[in-house]
Design a protein around this motif. Structure first.
Motif, PDB file in Angstrom:
ATOM      1  N   SER A  74       0.867  -1.190   0.000  1.00 42.65           N
ATOM      2  CA  SER A  74       0.000   0.000   0.000  1.00 42.65           C
ATOM      3  C   SER A  74       0.900   1.236   0.000  1.00 42.65           C
ATOM      4  CB  SER A  74      -0.898   0.033   1.252  1.00 42.65           C
ATOM      5  OG  SER A  74      -0.105   0.231   2.409  1.00 42.65           O
ATOM      6  N   GLY A  75       0.271   2.391  -0.177  1.00 46.73           N
ATOM      7  CA  GLY A  75       1.031   3.634  -0.051  1.00 46.73           C
ATOM      8  C   GLY A  75       1.576   3.791   1.368  1.00 46.73           C
ATOM      9  N   ILE A  79       5.442   4.378   2.667  1.00 47.91           N
ATOM     10  CA  ILE A  79       5.889   5.442   3.571  1.00 47.91           C
ATOM     11  C   ILE A  79       6.617   4.816   4.771  1.00 47.91           C
ATOM     12  CG2 ILE A  79       5.030   7.232   5.180  1.00 47.91           C
ATOM     13  CD1 ILE A  79       2.847   7.803   3.009  1.00 47.91           C
ATOM     14  N   TYR A 100      -1.138  13.696   4.552  1.00 48.92           N
ATOM     15  CA  TYR A 100      -2.232  12.720   4.616  1.00 48.92           C
ATOM     16  C   TYR A 100      -2.415  12.274   6.078  1.00 48.92           C
ATOM     17  CZ  TYR A 100      -4.488   8.181   3.659  1.00 48.92           C
ATOM     18  OH  TYR A 100      -5.332   7.100   3.635  1.00 48.92           O
ATOM     19  N   GLU A 143       4.722  16.280   1.115  1.00 48.24           N
ATOM     20  CA  GLU A 143       3.956  15.884  -0.071  1.00 48.24           C
ATOM     21  C   GLU A 143       4.146  16.965  -1.147  1.00 48.24           C
ATOM     22  OE1 GLU A 143      -0.061  15.299   1.432  1.00 48.24           O
ATOM     23  OE2 GLU A 143       0.564  13.539   2.572  1.00 48.24           O
ATOM     24  N   ASN A 147      -2.360  16.637   0.631  1.00 49.51           N
ATOM     25  CA  ASN A 147      -3.705  16.087   0.797  1.00 49.51           C
ATOM     26  C   ASN A 147      -4.276  16.647   2.097  1.00 49.51           C
ATOM     27  OD1 ASN A 147      -5.968  14.492   1.129  1.00 49.51           O
ATOM     28  ND2 ASN A 147      -4.930  12.548   0.811  1.00 49.51           N
ATOM     29  N   ASP A 172       6.269  12.382  -0.854  1.00 50.48           N
ATOM     30  CA  ASP A 172       5.056  11.654  -1.245  1.00 50.48           C
ATOM     31  C   ASP A 172       4.478  12.404  -2.449  1.00 50.48           C
ATOM     32  OD1 ASP A 172       2.446  10.732  -1.558  1.00 50.48           O
ATOM     33  OD2 ASP A 172       2.103  10.485   0.595  1.00 50.48           O
ATOM     34  N   THR A 174       2.004  11.414  -4.548  1.00 53.73           N
ATOM     35  CA  THR A 174       0.736  10.806  -4.978  1.00 53.73           C
ATOM     36  C   THR A 174      -0.176  11.760  -5.753  1.00 53.73           C
ATOM     37  OG1 THR A 174       0.866   9.297  -3.111  1.00 53.73           O
ATOM     38  CG2 THR A 174      -1.300   9.564  -4.109  1.00 53.73           C
ATOM     39  N   SER A 194       1.477   6.358  -3.723  1.00 55.40           N
ATOM     40  CA  SER A 194       0.382   5.422  -3.473  1.00 55.40           C
ATOM     41  C   SER A 194      -0.128   5.012  -4.843  1.00 55.40           C
ATOM     42  CB  SER A 194      -0.743   6.078  -2.661  1.00 55.40           C
ATOM     43  OG  SER A 194      -1.881   5.234  -2.709  1.00 55.40           O
ATOM     44  N   LYS A 197      -3.929   5.114  -6.112  1.00 54.17           N
ATOM     45  CA  LYS A 197      -4.607   6.302  -6.620  1.00 54.17           C
ATOM     46  C   LYS A 197      -4.478   6.374  -8.154  1.00 54.17           C
ATOM     47  CE  LYS A 197      -5.238   6.838  -2.240  1.00 54.17           C
ATOM     48  NZ  LYS A 197      -4.448   7.718  -1.406  1.00 54.17           N
ATOM     49  N   LEU A 326      -9.183   8.406  -4.164  1.00 53.03           N
ATOM     50  CA  LEU A 326      -8.980   9.390  -5.229  1.00 53.03           C
ATOM     51  C   LEU A 326      -8.242   8.752  -6.391  1.00 53.03           C
ATOM     52  CD1 LEU A 326      -5.695  10.707  -4.885  1.00 53.03           C
ATOM     53  CD2 LEU A 326      -6.753  11.048  -2.677  1.00 53.03           C
TER      54      LEU A 326
HETATM   55  C1  LIG Z   1      -3.943   7.590  -0.110  1.00 54.47           C
HETATM   56  C2  LIG Z   1      -2.691   8.279   0.215  1.00 54.47           C
HETATM   57  C3  LIG Z   1      -1.668   7.603   0.895  1.00 54.47           C
HETATM   58  C4  LIG Z   1      -1.817   6.178   1.361  1.00 54.47           C
HETATM   59  O1  LIG Z   1      -1.902   5.281   0.312  1.00 54.47           O
HETATM   60  P1  LIG Z   1      -2.632   3.856   0.474  1.00 54.47           P
HETATM   61  O2  LIG Z   1      -2.335   3.177  -0.819  1.00 54.47           O
HETATM   62  O3  LIG Z   1      -4.076   4.131   0.719  1.00 54.47           O
HETATM   63  O4  LIG Z   1      -1.997   3.187   1.659  1.00 54.47           O
HETATM   64  C5  LIG Z   1      -0.509   8.290   1.157  1.00 54.47           C
HETATM   65  N1  LIG Z   1      -0.342   9.580   0.772  1.00 54.47           N
HETATM   66  C6  LIG Z   1      -1.293  10.247   0.109  1.00 54.47           C
HETATM   67  C7  LIG Z   1      -1.045  11.655  -0.298  1.00 54.47           C
HETATM   68  C8  LIG Z   1      -2.505   9.629  -0.181  1.00 54.47           C
HETATM   69  O5  LIG Z   1      -3.461  10.313  -0.829  1.00 54.47           O
END
Ligand SMILES: *Cc1c(COP(=O)(O)O)cnc(C)c1O
Length: 388
Positions: A74-75, A79, A100, A143, A147, A172, A174, A194, A197, A326
């Motif tokens: 997972s994201g 991390i 996040y 980030e 988020n 990050d 994402t 992540s 997304k 998202l």
């Molecule tokens: C969703 C998200 C995460 C976590 O990712 P997962 O795949 O849901 O664990 C981390 N950082 C940001 C900015 C996100 O939007």
């Protein structure tokens, strides 16, 4: 990929096969040694490496122009791998105050149990975060576009300050994806995505990725991924591989829709404020032009004049799906107050700018007129709610 084992005569499959095996038979002890020492390509246990994960890693590293990539479950796993892999000398992390919600929880609640301290810096005031980076750190985490408030981090400047403090800059990415921005190209040490997304983009995968150039970090982080059990699985890696050829198209269409939707929403009754870094009214508009080349991304937020009750009517209208994620092909909405930032105090939410009337919008690839039509209909129910 071991596509040749699926070949028939002189034909091989164009789509990579899915190798679901969790374990591999190795021919002899010498071969096992060579594989374990990365001297020979091969696999033995899927928690360490498997063909579909490896293929996806090669594809993502090519997109980010990095030396290596590790795919995770997972994201959040990505991390975790990035942070655990950097911790050492100081046991001190400096983090953006716009992150996040689950990342905040990981830092303040869970890593704290191991005696690791996190100091939060005001990412919107360079003078303030430069002060936080006067003390040595192991890692700095930010980030690219935050988020949910879509604030922008000045990555090149943060990279120099982080290196001067002896740490690694983890970004990050994402909300940008490698199509919008490549943080390692401007000095960041480690990128996290992540894949759940926009990169996967079809609401059917939960995966993450860590990317960097430093090979020593790769060895450490591959070990972290294995011992903490953060590896991704073959089927979802295959699904993500399937998404990559359309990533640039989906990103470009979503970003273009987001810009136009943001401009249009500003004119709509019932909308108090629109947050999108591609709008000249956004506090980071200039930074977005300078550092992200204007790539403001596919995410935006708006505040309804009718507050929480208005948001509830908007959600109940059902025109735009309410889901706490998202990056899907379809436009979706979320409510940061109670979803992504649920576990934070009201004070911390207010400090970041998250209000009870804030709606987060993940813009999809539908025709813009279709998205506008859905918003018009949902917004009309909010104003009815106000009158009644
Ligand atoms: C969703 C998200 C995460 C976590 O990712 P997962 O795949 O849901 O664990 C981390 N950082 C940001 C900015 C996100 O939007």
């Amino acid at each position: 990929m071991n596509a040749s084992s699926y070949s028939a005569g002189s034909s091989v499959p164009l789509s990579p096969p899915i190798t679901m095996s969790s374990v591999f038979q190795v021919s002899d002890l010498d071969a096992f040694e060579r594989i374990a020492r990365y001297e020979e390509r091969g696999y033995f246990y899927a928690r360490d490496n498997h063909p579909n994960g490896e293929l996806l890693e090669q594809q993502l590293a090519a997109l980010h122009h990095t030396g290596w990539c590790l795919v995770t479950s997972s994201g959040m796993a990505a991390i975790s791998v990035a942070l655990l892999g950097c911790l050492g000398a100081t046991r001190r992390i400096v983090a953006s105050d716009q992150l996040y919600g689950r990342t905040n929880q990981l830092l303040s609640k869970h890593l704290g149990k191991f005696g690791i301290t996190t100091e939060y810096m005001d990412i919107t005031h360079p003078a303030k975060w430069e002060a936080a980076l006067k003390t040595p750190v192991d890692a700095v985490i930010v980030e690219t576009i935050s988020n949910p408030m879509v604030r922008i981090a000045d990555i090149p400047r943060l990279a120099s300050a982080t290196h001067a403090a002896g740490g690694k800059l983890i970004v990050d990415n994402t909300f940008s994806t490698p199509i919008g921005y490549r943080p390692t190209a401007v000095g960041a040490d480690i990128v996290v995505e992540s894949l759940t997304k926009l990169i996967s983009g079809h609401a059917d995968v939960t995966l993450g990725a860590v990317l960097a150039d430093d090979l020593n970090l790769k060895t450490t982080m591959a070990e972290v991924r294995s011992v903490w059990g953060f590896a991704g699985n073959p089927f979802e890696s295959w699904l993500c591989t399937r998404s990559l050829p359309t990533l640039a198209l989906r990103y470009q269409q979503s970003e273009q829709n987001a810009q136009q939707l943001a401009e249009w929403l500003q004119q709509q009754p019932g909308i108090a404020k629109v947050h999108y870094p591609g709008l000249p009214t956004h506090a980071d508009y200039q930074l977005c032009q300078q550092t992200l080349g204007g790539h403001a991304g596919y995410m935006l937020c708006c505040e309804l004049t009718t507050g929480r009750a208005g948001v509830d009517h908007f959600i109940r209208a059902g025109n735009v799906p309410f889901c706490p994620s998202l990056g899907d092909c379809t436009t979706t909405i979320s409510y940061p107050w109670a979803t992504s930032h649920r576990y934070e105090s009201a004070e911390s939410k207010h400090q970041q700018g998250i209000t009870e009337g804030l709606l987060r919008i993940s813009v999809g690839i539908e025709p813009l007129s279709h998205i506008q039509d859905l918003f018009s209909r949902a917004l009309s129910t909010c104003s009815v709610a106000k009158e009644s």
